[in-house]
Design an enzyme around this catalytic site. Structure first.
Site, PDB file in Angstrom:
ATOM      1  N   SER A  76      23.664-110.535 -24.556  1.00 24.64           N
ATOM      2  CA  SER A  76      23.429-111.098 -24.558  1.00 24.64           C
ATOM      3  C   SER A  76      24.523-110.959 -26.193  1.00 24.64           C
ATOM      4  CB  SER A  76      22.613-110.735 -25.561  1.00 24.64           C
ATOM      5  OG  SER A  76      21.727-111.549 -25.327  1.00 24.64           O
ATOM      6  N   LYS A  79      26.987-114.194 -25.635  1.00 31.47           N
ATOM      7  CA  LYS A  79      26.612-115.543 -25.862  1.00 31.47           C
ATOM      8  C   LYS A  79      27.301-115.473 -26.824  1.00 31.47           C
ATOM      9  CE  LYS A  79      21.685-114.412 -24.591  1.00 31.47           C
ATOM     10  NZ  LYS A  79      20.559-113.846 -25.573  1.00 31.47           N
ATOM     11  N   TYR A 203      25.188-117.479 -16.345  1.00 28.84           N
ATOM     12  CA  TYR A 203      24.717-116.158 -16.969  1.00 28.84           C
ATOM     13  C   TYR A 203      24.409-115.954 -16.810  1.00 28.84           C
ATOM     14  CZ  TYR A 203      20.945-115.253 -20.779  1.00 28.84           C
ATOM     15  OH  TYR A 203      20.497-114.077 -21.024  1.00 28.84           O
TER      16      TYR A 203
HETATM   17  N1  GLN Z   1      20.249-110.509 -19.850  1.00 26.62           N
HETATM   18  C1  GLN Z   1      19.535-109.861 -20.725  1.00 26.62           C
HETATM   19  C2  GLN Z   1      18.178-111.468 -20.433  1.00 26.62           C
HETATM   20  O1  GLN Z   1      18.130-112.316 -20.534  1.00 26.62           O
HETATM   21  C3  GLN Z   1      20.389-110.880 -22.458  1.00 26.62           C
HETATM   22  C4  GLN Z   1      19.046-110.477 -23.650  1.00 26.62           C
HETATM   23  C5  GLN Z   1      19.506-109.479 -24.089  1.00 26.62           C
HETATM   24  O2  GLN Z   1      20.639-109.351 -24.128  1.00 26.62           O
HETATM   25  N2  GLN Z   1      19.048-109.224 -25.184  1.00 26.62           N
HETATM   26  O3  GLN Z   1      17.742-110.973 -20.834  1.00 26.62           O
END
Ligand code: GLN
Length: 321
Positions: A76, A79, A203
């Site tokens: 994440s 992001k 993603y």
């Molecule tokens: N790829 C992970 C998911 O979508 C990312 C979530 C995270 O790092 N909090 O569940």
């Protein structure tokens, strides 16, 4: 007027190498704390007894300790970089499709989406990041959008060796049921413009980028230096945009643990379930920590502790020393 001793942040003689060495030494007995993310099979295999830290200052010095050169899945943390790309592409139009408020919910929660008509609370929960991936995908095939992201990451980190771990991406592609649910739900509300498989393909690949703490601290440097990487002189975003991304990281970067992170660390930060955290000390440094064991809300357990130790030792909290 005597204003007392110099504040820690004013110390020019601060020995950052000694500080990161101390943090590694102090955390050594706690290695393995927390629980590795096991809902992504490829991440469940990681040895939890690892910890790394790297600080790159705006003057261009890197200080590192522990497993700072080991590559891990940024998950994440991606992001933040995808939001930067989407803002470059869609400008303020981004905010018509995703909000800017903390969610107070888990990173993969679906509960608010129905009430809020498919508009996710912020770009750092999964639903918001999936909308952001949809924006980056506009005008591209998925493969091109992933290529654009990878080129961008190589540019901000000034490192041509960065690569995506295809096994991790495939592992999530096969098991990311909740993300498919979120994406389908938003497509139902008209807030995804591309096929769900394409958006999630982007993603899952952005999340599967493998970086070391040293590389991540380089990549995040533009956020600590008014939008420009001081190592290369490359301009990434305007100072105002860098400030705003930092604000979002502070409010939303740790999901329902964001308040706690602000309370204990006091720096804009973004976590990932791979165990990494990127933290920004504006005007001072970009910091990356990594330890795979997660706490109850899915943020690196020892990574959070390490950043609290760092904030205490350096006085770098944005809320005062
Ligand atoms: N790829 C992970 C998911 O979508 C990312 C979530 C995270 O790092 N909090 O569940």
């Amino acid at each position: 007027m005597n204003i007392g001793p110099a504040l820690p942040s004013e110390r020019v003689d601060m020995d950052l190498q000694a500080i990161v060495d101390d943090i590694v030494r102090e955390l050594e007995p706690r290695l393995g704390e927390g629980k590795v993310a096991d809902y992504i099979p490829e991440l469940a295999r990681i040895d939890p007894k690892q910890f790394g830290i790297a600080i790159t200052t705006v003057e261009g010095q890197t200080y590192k300790a522990g497993d700072a050169d080991a590559a891990f899945s940024i998950q994440s943390i991606s992001k933040v970089f995808m939001l930067t790309l989407a803002l470059g592409k869609a400008g303020e139009g981004v905010w018509n499709r995703v909000g800017r408020e903390p969610s107070g919910s888990a990173f993969n929660s679906i509960v608010q989406l129905e009430h809020e008509h498919g508009i996710p609370r912020n770009p750092f929960i999964n639903a918001g990041a999936i909308v952001v991936a949809d924006m980056v995908l506009a005008g591209h095939a998925p493969r091109e959008a992933i290529g654009e992201y990878l080129r961008f990451m190589r540019y901000v980190a000034d490192d041509e060796t960065l690569s995506i771990d295809e096994k991790v991406a495939q592992s999530e592609q096969k098991t990311g049921y909740r993300n498919f649910a979120l994406a389908n739900f938003m497509r139902g509300f008209g807030n995804l413009h591309h096929p769900v498989e394409h958006v999630l393909g982007v993603y899952f690949h952005q999340c599967a980028l493998a970086l070391s703490c040293v590389q991540l601290s380089h990549a995040g440097l533009y956020l600590a230096h008014r939008g420009t990487n001081p190592l290369t002189g490359f301009s990434v975003v305007s100072p105002k945009r860098a400030r705003r991304i930092n604000a979002l990281m502070m409010m939303c970067g740790h999901y329902d643990g964001s308040g706690d992170f602000a309370f204990h660390v006091g720096l804009p930060g973004k976590s990932g379930v791979g165990g990494g955290i990127l933290a920004v000390a504006p005007g001072k440094a970009s910091i990356a920590v990594w330890s795979p064991g997660l706490n109850k809300v899915g943020n690196s357990a020892l990574g959070s502790v390490a950043l609290e130790m760092l904030a205490t030792k350096t006085g770098w909290s944005v809320f005062g020393t």
